[in-house]
Enzyme design. Structure first.
Site, mmCIF file in Angstrom:
data_model
loop_
_atom_site.group_PDB
_atom_site.id
_atom_site.type_symbol
_atom_site.label_atom_id
_atom_site.label_comp_id
_atom_site.label_asym_id
_atom_site.label_seq_id
_atom_site.Cartn_x
_atom_site.Cartn_y
_atom_site.Cartn_z
ATOM 1 N N LYS A 1 16.937 20.615 30.975
ATOM 2 C CA LYS A 1 18.238 20.021 30.635
ATOM 3 C C LYS A 1 18.051 18.512 30.468
ATOM 4 C CE LYS A 1 23.085 19.860 32.247
ATOM 5 N NZ LYS A 1 24.048 20.251 33.287
ATOM 6 N N SER B 1 28.282 22.528 31.642
ATOM 7 C CA SER B 1 27.684 21.523 30.779
ATOM 8 C C SER B 1 26.243 21.868 30.371
ATOM 9 C CB SER B 1 27.675 20.162 31.487
ATOM 10 O OG SER B 1 26.785 20.179 32.587
ATOM 11 N N SER C 1 28.225 24.087 36.188
ATOM 12 C CA SER C 1 27.546 23.861 34.904
ATOM 13 C C SER C 1 26.386 24.800 34.631
ATOM 14 C CB SER C 1 27.039 22.420 34.813
ATOM 15 O OG SER C 1 28.117 21.551 34.615
#
Lengths: 450, 426
Positions: A51, A125, A149
């Site tokens: 990420k 997210s 997330s």
């Protein structure tokens, strides 16, 4: 579903395998926007994605924000370092909402789209991480969750998303959102792969003093609690699918009991107050002269210089900086920040009591996957309410796993299983037993070896 | 009148407060890392030695030390602050509610906190430079109650504090930095960022006078923040910084709570208290003894070792002499010889002292006081104006004392004593 890591390692790779993998991925990525960059030099090892808010040495790390464009960290996040030295190879950075501020992956320049249907959101997210996991046959994703997330995009993209106990995996190298809530986790296509990666990346780190060496337990009381207030917050369509899941779980030998926890709804305001307060201090360092975006106008007066630099934040980031700064101001701190801390302690104590006796099961998201155009039209408060199911375990630091359990209208649905602090392995075992009778579906299998 | 102080002291640790960079380095920006530069992704790790020193200082100043201490973030924007927040302590600092005794006055210590130093700003005419070597250097901030009521007490407080810190090993030849709060009337004036004990006292002196003048003229003293102009020795109004409202303190969630239970604090030594006690017990001048031991652990050690065996006055004289020539490892036999000489009124020169130190036998002659008196009288006869000059400025006799000291190898203090007697007799 067995371990794809073991399967991959046992298979002979055809010549040019990694080059083909990179080419195939680049092609699909044009439509899906999962990767911000792809490591074209990958030549061995099991691929893992990272990420964009986790530092990879010499690779641009922006946390989805324009203000960090050009930031090349000189060090690896601890989890990246540990995986890299264990026969895993870095494949690329995955897209995300700016600094993790979002539930649909839309608050950023590179919007990842749902691999089942590109008109739909991928969740947020950790949107790119979930999409990457859903399209790559042999791959695991390092992701991060503050308020859900990992669970959220894992559910919308039909992959397994594991958020461990707070403090189980070192946060060193994570571009902070809210340090007391941020948890690095793992997405994969099976609980087995998650376990393999977790075994490597977990454990104390001398660079993160909140990453402790507490012993893990593995307790399963064959008991599942459902929380009335959370089910009431779920829309009907999801509810009816979830009820079918509960029946199946009964068949697996679990006793199921519904409980009422009235205060649980307070988790949302408490979460947003704490996370915004911390975020507003974390984002203070982005002021345009040290890393990322650089404001060259050094002759300007300080306040103007800082204001100009910080205009590079996106709308949601600005909103959270303003709200976060307000709730920690001296005159209202008692009313908001300190009260939120008290609510968190209460939630940990009360939910913790329940988790001593069994797991909590909830749908992961209260709605089915929304279309992008619909998600865009939500007000901030409507969007924040979408986190009602993922926030309770997140604010308490309880481990949780989202796993796919149904595909109504061809779109995946996810459920979330929650346990007590450091009982992470019991959750992975639970999902493993679920996987013996349920087969996950994927639309892409990039990198497959026939 | 009320004076309160916030004193900042840099701690002599090898590494910085939250990373392993060297705390003190010369070459600018040579001792920096992702942590003290505040790079995204980095996290602080507490230096346990700094915590130990912080707790030691707190205990030395009679503070309560909480079982668990925590850190907070103080947010403000300034180019020297890499994270735009300073890690400091608010809710559970290393110490609170202590006292320090200075010149018989008890000064309350409100709190003692650990915090990180920002980077150093070097302002040139055309540009400004930043040296991040200082970013993350461990500081202790000591906040007093407004219990200081005069310039003399302020001076005594600073000396006492410095001595206590010296004996705790917090002595890195770095000057104190302080913020002064002074209110002659009701309104409080804060003078920020004064470096050095002398400047702190001068600034206080100026500010007290300034406020007194305003009060006598029936004018209000505005509550404000001022700064000290060292060259002009005056205080001037300065730019208002953020208030607590805007600092928006929150717990630093990167640092857990730290238990103080298992910390082995350094034992405090109160040299001024010891000097006072020994001066009365062993009949010596309290001020002379204090001056000798306040910042000299070797001297204190020698006093402790030989206080029962030898006369205190001779002991003080001998140690002063040894200190003058940088000898701090004299053995018992040599010391006995030196003491014998000094107690007979003799004041050995460097050559003689080195002989004693080297183990040689040196004859100790009894000094004939009459001879000294005669010498002084003759000197006065030759220079009759010396008496008048001495009355105006006691330092006027220094040259004469020096001459006689050289000639007779007598302790200068003995000559001063005789002089005083002779002058008094005239």
């Amino acid at each position: 579903m067995s371990s794809s890591i073991k399967e991959f390692q046992s298979k002979e790779k055809p010549e040019g395998y990694y080059k083909k993998l990179v080419n195939g991925l680049s092609e699909v990525n044009k439509q899906l926007g999962a990767f911000l960059n792809i490591n074209e030099t990958i030549k061995d090892g099991f691929p893992f994605s990272v990420k964009d808010n986790l530092c990879v040495r010499d690779v641009e790390t922006k946390a989805g924000s324009e203000i960090l464009s050009g930031y090349i960290p000189p060090f690896n996040a601890t989890c990246v370092e540990r995986l890299s030295s264990s026969k895993f190879s870095f494949l690329g950075k995955t897209s995300m909402d700016e600094f993790g501020f979002g539930s649909f992956g839309l608050n950023t320049m590179c919007v990842a789209k749902n691999p089942f249907n590109t008109a739909y959101v991928a969740g947020g997210s950790s949107s790119g991480a979930a999409v990457a996991t859903s399209i790559l046959k042999y791959h695991v994703a390092l992701a991060e969750s503050t308020g859900g997330s990992i669970s959220n995009p894992a559910a919308f993209c039909g992959v397994v998303g594991f958020t461990p106990t707070y403090g189980a995996i070192s946060r060193y190298g994570l571009v902070d959102y809210a340090n007391s809530l941020d948890k690095i986790g793992i997405m994969a296509r099976s609980s087995e792969d998650i376990r393999t990666v977790f075994d490597i990346v977990k454990g104390p780190d001398s660079y993160d003093s909140t990453c402790v060496g507490i012993k893990f337990t593995n307790v399963n009381n064959k008991k599942i609690f459902l929380i009335k207030q959370l089910l009431d917050a779920t829309d009907e369509k999801v509810r009816s699918e979830f009820d079918k899941l509960v029946s199946k779980i009964r068949e697996m030998g679990y006793s199921v009991e519904e409980k009422s926890l009235e205060f649980i709804e307070k988790a949302i305001p408490a979460y947003y107050i704490i996370s915004m307060a911390e975020a507003s201090t974390n984002l203070a360092k982005y002021n345009g002269y040290k890393y990322g975006f650089k404001n060259e106008n050094f002759s300007e007066e300080y306040n103007r210089f800082f204001t100009e630099s910080r205009s590079k934040f996106g709308v949601e980031a600005k909103r959270r900086v303003v709200l976060g700064t307000f709730v920690r101001s001296a005159s209202v701190k008692e009313k908001y920040y300190r009260k939120a801390l008290k609510v968190r302690s209460l939630l940990i104590r009360e939910i913790g009591k329940l988790l001593k006796n069994g797991f909590i099961l909830t749908p992961t998201m209260p709605i089915t996957t929304p279309k992008i155009e619909k998600a865009v039209s939500l007000t901030p408060v409507e969007a924040y309410r979408m986190d009602i199911l993922t926030i309770p375990p997140s604010i308490c630091g309880f481990p949780h796993v989202s796993f796919p359990y149904s595909y109504p209208n061809g779109m995946p649905l996810g459920a979330q299983i929650i346990s007590d602090h450091f009982n992470d392995y019991a959750l992975l075992d639970f999902v493993k037993s679920w996987e013996t009778s349920f087969r996950y579906k994927f639309k892409y299998n990039i990198g497959d070896i026939r | 009148m009320k004076i309160g102080l916030e004193v900042h002291v840099a701690l002599p640790t090898d590494s910085k407060l939250f990373c392993s960079c060297k705390a003190y380095s010369e070459e600018p920006n040579s001792s920096i890392c992702p942590i003290c530069m505040g790079l995204p992704g980095s996290k602080p790790m507490l230096n346990e030695k700094a915590l130990m020193l912080g707790v030691s200082i707190a205990k030395a100043l009679g503070c309560k030390v909480p079982e668990k201490i925590s850190f907070s973030r103080k947010v403000y924007f300034y180019p020297d602050l890499p994270k735009s927040y300073q890690i400091t302590q608010v809710d559970a600092p290393v110490g609170h509610s202590g006292t320090l005794e200075a010149d018989g006055v008890s000064i309350g210590i409100r709190r003692i906190q650990l915090e990180e130093d920002p980077a150093k700003i070097i302002r040139e005419e055309e540009y400004t430079l930043l040296d991040f070597n200082r970013s993350g250097v461990p500081l202790v901030e000591i906040v007093t109650e407004p219990d200081i009521k005069s310039e003399a007490i302020l001076r005594a407080f600073l000396t006492e504090l410095k001595s206590i810190l010296y004996y705790l090993g917090v002595d890195i030849n770095k000057e104190f930095k302080a913020d002064l709060n002074i209110s002659v009337a009701e309104q409080r004036v804060e003078i920020k960022n004064i470096t050095g004990t002398k400047n702190i006292i001068d600034a206080a002196k100026y500010e007290i006078e300034r406020q007194n003048k305003l009060v006598s003229a029936n004018q209000k003293v505005p509550s404000e923040t001022r700064s000290y102009n060292e060259a002009k020795m005056i205080t001037v109004p300065s730019r208002e910084k953020e208030s607590d409202e805007e600092y928006g303190f929150i717990y630093d969630p990167d640092l857990s709570e730290y238990s103080t239970a298992s910390i082995k604090a350094k034992k405090a030594v109160f040299a001024s208290r010891i000097a006072k006690e020994y001066a009365s017990k062993y009949k010596a001048n309290a001020q002379t003894l204090a001056e000798l031991v306040l910042f000299n652990r070797d001297a204190l050690e020698m006093i402790e070792r030989w206080k029962e065996k030898y006369e205190m006055k001779a002991l003080i004289g001998s140690i002063e002499l040894l200190e003058k020539y940088g000898i701090m490892d004299i053995n018992e036999r040599a010391m006995a010889r030196l003491l014998d000489m000094v107690s007979k009124g003799s004041y050995p020169d460097k050559e003689t002292l080195m002989k004693i130190y080297g183990g040689e036998e040196v004859e100790a002659k009894q000094i004939d006081i009459k001879l000294i008196d005669k010498e002084i009288s003759e000197y006065i006869k030759r220079n009759p104006r010396i008496v008048e000059e001495y009355r105006k400025n006691p330092k006027a006799i220094n040259f004469m004392v020096g001459e006689i000291t050289k000639k007779y190898k007598v302790h200068p203090r003995i000559i001063s004593e005789r002089l005083n007697l002779i002058f008094a007799g005239k």
